[in-house]
Write a protein that holds these residues in place. Structure first.
Motif, PDB file in Angstrom:
ATOM      1  N   ARG A   1       0.826  -1.212   0.000  1.00 41.82           N
ATOM      2  CA  ARG A   1       0.000   0.000   0.000  1.00 41.82           C
ATOM      3  C   ARG A   1       0.856   1.256   0.000  1.00 41.82           C
ATOM      4  NH1 ARG A   1      -4.235  -2.505   3.803  1.00 41.82           N
ATOM      5  NH2 ARG A   1      -3.104  -1.457   5.478  1.00 41.82           N
ATOM      6  N   ALA A   2       2.009   1.194   0.636  1.00 42.60           N
ATOM      7  CA  ALA A   2       2.912   2.347   0.600  1.00 42.60           C
ATOM      8  C   ALA A   2       3.390   2.610  -0.822  1.00 42.60           C
ATOM      9  CB  ALA A   2       4.106   2.104   1.525  1.00 42.60           C
ATOM     10  N   TYR A   3       3.684   1.546  -1.545  1.00 45.53           N
ATOM     11  CA  TYR A   3       4.109   1.674  -2.942  1.00 45.53           C
ATOM     12  C   TYR A   3       2.967   2.230  -3.792  1.00 45.53           C
ATOM     13  CZ  TYR A   3       6.429   0.170  -7.315  1.00 45.53           C
ATOM     14  OH  TYR A   3       7.027   0.122  -8.545  1.00 45.53           O
ATOM     15  N   ALA A   4       1.758   1.695  -3.576  1.00 46.76           N
ATOM     16  CA  ALA A   4       0.593   2.186  -4.313  1.00 46.76           C
ATOM     17  C   ALA A   4       0.360   3.669  -4.044  1.00 46.76           C
ATOM     18  CB  ALA A   4      -0.643   1.368  -3.940  1.00 46.76           C
TER      19      ALA A   4
ATOM     20  N   ASP B   1      11.637   0.390  10.060  1.00 48.04           N
ATOM     21  CA  ASP B   1      13.094   0.358  10.035  1.00 48.04           C
ATOM     22  C   ASP B   1      13.628   0.228   8.610  1.00 48.04           C
ATOM     23  OD1 ASP B   1      13.252   0.575  12.768  1.00 48.04           O
ATOM     24  OD2 ASP B   1      13.419  -1.583  13.117  1.00 48.04           O
ATOM     25  N   ILE B   2      12.728   0.351   7.636  1.00 50.14           N
ATOM     26  CA  ILE B   2      13.126   0.220   6.229  1.00 50.14           C
ATOM     27  C   ILE B   2      12.704   1.478   5.477  1.00 50.14           C
ATOM     28  CG2 ILE B   2      12.806  -1.091   4.098  1.00 50.14           C
ATOM     29  CD1 ILE B   2      12.211  -3.542   5.844  1.00 50.14           C
ATOM     30  N   SER B   3      13.633   2.051   4.725  1.00 48.02           N
ATOM     31  CA  SER B   3      13.348   3.203   3.866  1.00 48.02           C
ATOM     32  C   SER B   3      13.547   2.790   2.413  1.00 48.02           C
ATOM     33  CB  SER B   3      14.271   4.375   4.193  1.00 48.02           C
ATOM     34  OG  SER B   3      14.090   4.802   5.532  1.00 48.02           O
ATOM     35  N   LEU B   4      12.649   3.263   1.543  1.00 52.93           N
ATOM     36  CA  LEU B   4      12.672   2.840   0.145  1.00 52.93           C
ATOM     37  C   LEU B   4      12.587   4.028  -0.799  1.00 52.93           C
ATOM     38  CD1 LEU B   4      10.051  -0.018   0.458  1.00 52.93           C
ATOM     39  CD2 LEU B   4      12.447  -0.380  -0.121  1.00 52.93           C
ATOM     40  N   LYS B   5      13.378   3.963  -1.874  1.00 55.48           N
ATOM     41  CA  LYS B   5      13.287   4.910  -2.971  1.00 55.48           C
ATOM     42  C   LYS B   5      13.535   4.164  -4.269  1.00 55.48           C
ATOM     43  CE  LYS B   5      14.961   9.096  -0.609  1.00 55.48           C
ATOM     44  NZ  LYS B   5      16.012  10.160  -0.619  1.00 55.48           N
ATOM     45  N   ILE B   6      12.892   4.619  -5.337  1.00 51.03           N
ATOM     46  CA  ILE B   6      13.260   4.150  -6.669  1.00 51.03           C
ATOM     47  C   ILE B   6      13.633   5.369  -7.495  1.00 51.03           C
ATOM     48  CG2 ILE B   6      11.996   1.978  -6.694  1.00 51.03           C
ATOM     49  CD1 ILE B   6       9.715   3.327  -8.103  1.00 51.03           C
TER      50      ILE B   6
ATOM     51  N   ILE C   1      11.146   8.469  -6.766  1.00 53.38           N
ATOM     52  CA  ILE C   1       9.903   8.247  -6.026  1.00 53.38           C
ATOM     53  C   ILE C   1      10.281   7.736  -4.647  1.00 53.38           C
ATOM     54  CG2 ILE C   1       7.767   6.921  -5.865  1.00 53.38           C
ATOM     55  CD1 ILE C   1       7.707   6.727  -8.866  1.00 53.38           C
ATOM     56  N   THR C   2       9.893   8.475  -3.631  1.00 56.47           N
ATOM     57  CA  THR C   2      10.119   8.065  -2.242  1.00 56.47           C
ATOM     58  C   THR C   2       8.871   7.355  -1.734  1.00 56.47           C
ATOM     59  OG1 THR C   2      11.612   9.924  -1.847  1.00 56.47           O
ATOM     60  CG2 THR C   2      10.652   8.852   0.086  1.00 56.47           C
ATOM     61  N   ILE C   3       9.075   6.195  -1.138  1.00 57.99           N
ATOM     62  CA  ILE C   3       7.961   5.377  -0.669  1.00 57.99           C
ATOM     63  C   ILE C   3       7.841   5.544   0.843  1.00 57.99           C
ATOM     64  CG2 ILE C   3       7.077   3.006  -0.497  1.00 57.99           C
ATOM     65  CD1 ILE C   3       8.785   2.516  -3.117  1.00 57.99           C
ATOM     66  N   ASP C   4       6.728   6.135   1.254  1.00 60.11           N
ATOM     67  CA  ASP C   4       6.486   6.451   2.656  1.00 60.11           C
ATOM     68  C   ASP C   4       5.759   5.290   3.330  1.00 60.11           C
ATOM     69  OD1 ASP C   4       5.842   7.488   5.123  1.00 60.11           O
ATOM     70  OD2 ASP C   4       4.745   9.228   4.366  1.00 60.11           O
ATOM     71  N   ILE C   5       6.446   4.584   4.212  1.00 60.88           N
ATOM     72  CA  ILE C   5       5.858   3.419   4.869  1.00 60.88           C
ATOM     73  C   ILE C   5       4.602   3.806   5.647  1.00 60.88           C
ATOM     74  CG2 ILE C   5       6.260   1.547   6.504  1.00 60.88           C
ATOM     75  CD1 ILE C   5       7.849   1.373   3.883  1.00 60.88           C
ATOM     76  N   ASN C   6       4.551   5.015   6.175  1.00 59.74           N
ATOM     77  CA  ASN C   6       3.362   5.440   6.928  1.00 59.74           C
ATOM     78  C   ASN C   6       2.106   5.392   6.067  1.00 59.74           C
ATOM     79  OD1 ASN C   6       4.647   6.036   9.413  1.00 59.74           O
ATOM     80  ND2 ASN C   6       5.401   7.973   8.582  1.00 59.74           N
ATOM     81  N   GLN C   7       2.254   5.640   4.768  1.00 64.60           N
ATOM     82  CA  GLN C   7       1.097   5.588   3.878  1.00 64.60           C
ATOM     83  C   GLN C   7       0.544   4.170   3.776  1.00 64.60           C
ATOM     84  OE1 GLN C   7      -0.586   8.123   2.164  1.00 64.60           O
ATOM     85  NE2 GLN C   7       0.587   9.381   3.593  1.00 64.60           N
TER      86      GLN C   7
END
Length: 469
Positions: free
Chosen positions: A16-19, A329-334, A275-281
């Motif tokens: 869902r964070a990716y979406a 504890d994980i941060s994601l960017k593409i 694109i920064t993926i916000d885990i909170n989302q």
């Protein structure tokens, strides 16, 4: 129905964070309007295009992509299919319920004609597929013949008989429809005839219905892409032999845009689209925010978040990073060179509002274009996509252990759908080419970057937008 088991609770957060990130970046309007946003593994290969790819191959790949219905309860796009849209539309039209009141004799005629056409049509396509397989094995012996020239030269007689039977059944069905559907008959026969023309194998009735594509030959496509990725135009003869018409689906500016990305990459362009993926989302949104009434599948070919196959003796074993309760504890960017949303346009054979025009089917109808499937309307792509991950201190030892075991045993791993192998000959044909040695892992900082091999002639599919029926 779905295309696989459900996504786990922890992977749901990442999905869902990716979406959410894609929804924001592409400004796609999904939710209460029937549109859904499906996310894809970040090495899922898009349709090959550009100057070194023959247009017939791009046409074929776009057709196979766009015609594949998706399960409306599955939030992942992994190139699987819930059926052919054009085939289900063809069936739907013959089963619609209208206000006509035909006689019992007319009803009986229509029932027999529909059944006969369905059987004949299915048999024709089976014979066509069988003939294609045979042709793919022997076409080097017939270098001057296309598929249909070969088939009609007595090399596969069953297809001629199947085509004659289908044509006779088609004519009888059209006649039966004229009496059965009353005032709606003319338009319904027209709809069906347009679809039959679009699916027709032997002729090109016009640019509004179908276009030059290829027979189903995955080996041919794989080899052609290998040539193009190496900067060489594939041999023309093998492509020209395999050209046949396919139903028209078009994506405006797709070919030129992909070529532009390839060109700027060759000239040293950097991955400045991020694109920064916000885990909170992922934790604070629901699937309904992305157009799903409920979710029952989605894990096949994508999740879990971090998994690996390692070799222990003569056996293959799975390793999975435990992320439950540790998602923050994980941060994601593409990051990528280019990014764009492309809309898919079917040819004039399509009846886009068929269920609004004819919302009901008669009793006994097959389950076609039901609410369990969705039709692809747009594709979201990036070119030369790099995945950047930062693992918090609580995860670094676990990540390092999996990474080192993959490296030592020649295994493979997938992180957020980015698949990479440390062994030989284990690359997936539907994935962007990648190499394990291009993975950069720093245990001290917890940073990992995964990049594709440069110079590929296709973008990465980040997601698709589909509409529920």
């Amino acid at each position: 129905m779905s295309s696989g088991p459900p996504i786990s609770e922890t992977d749901t957060i990442f999905a869902r964070a990716y979406a959410a990130a894609l929804k924001s970046k592409f400004q796609v309007d999904v939710g209460n309007n029937g549109l859904q946003l499906l996310t894809s593994p970040v090495t899922l290969r898009g349709m090959a295009a550009g100057d070194l790819v023959y247009p017939q191959m791009t046409n074929y790949l776009i057709y196979k992509f766009a015609d594949a219905l998706q399960y409306s309860e599955d939030p992942s796009y992994t190139s699987a299919s819930a059926g052919s849209y054009i085939a289900q539309l063809q069936s739907y039209i013959t089963w619609v319920k209208t206000n006509a009141s035909p006689s019992q004799e007319t009803i009986t005629r229509m029932s027999k004609a529909r059944e006969a056409f369905t059987i004949a049509d299915d048999n024709f396509w089976k014979r066509r597929d069988d003939a294609s397989e045979r042709f793919n094995m022997v076409k080097e012996l017939y270098p001057n013949q296309t598929f249909w020239q070969w088939a009609r030269s007595g090399n596969y007689p069953p297809i001629d008989a199947a085509e004659r039977t289908r044509k006779a059944a088609q004519d009888e069905l059209y006649g039966a429809m004229e009496g059965y559907f009353g005032p709606d008959a003319t338009v319904l026969v027209s709809y069906l005839d347009n679809i039959v023309k679009a699916r027709g194998d032997t002729t090109l009735p016009g640019p509004s219905y179908n276009q030059a594509g290829l027979v189903d030959d995955q080996d041919l496509i794989v080899k052609a892409i290998e040539y193009a990725n190496s900067g060489v135009e594939p041999p023309r003869g093998s492509i020209e032999q395999s050209i046949i018409p396919v139903p028209l689906y078009s994506i405006r500016t797709y070919n030129s845009t992909v070529q532009a990305w390839i060109t700027v990459k060759d000239h040293g362009a950097t991955r400045d689209q991020v694109i920064t993926i916000d885990i909170n989302q992922g934790q604070n949104t629901s699937w309904s925010d992305y157009g799903f009434k409920q979710v029952k599948g989605g894990s096949n070919g994508f999740w879990p978040f971090f998994s690996a196959q390692v070799h222990v003796g003569d056996k293959s074993e799975t390793r999975t990073l435990e992320t439950k309760g540790r998602e923050n504890d994980i941060s994601l960017k593409i990051a990528m060179i280019g990014i764009q949303k492309f809309d898919v346009s079917p040819g004039l054979w399509d009846v886009p509002n068929v269920k609004a025009l004819f919302p009901s089917l008669i009793p006994g109808a097959p389950n076609v274009l039901g609410d369990e499937v969705a039709k692809i309307e747009s594709i979201l792509v990036g070119y030369d996509v790099e995945l950047k991950v930062e693992f918090g201190s609580s995860l670094r030892d676990d990540v390092d252990k999996i990474y080192e075991e993959v490296k030592a045993t020649g295994g493979s791993m997938s992180i957020f759908g980015f698949s990479v192998s440390a062994g030989k000959g284990s690359g997936l044909k539907d994935r962007v080419e990648s190499k394990f040695e291009d993975v950069k892992w720093d245990k001290a900082t917890g940073s990992m970057s995964l990049t594709p091999v440069a110079g590929q002639v296709y973008p990465t599919i980040l997601g698709v937008v589909a509409r529920r029926f």
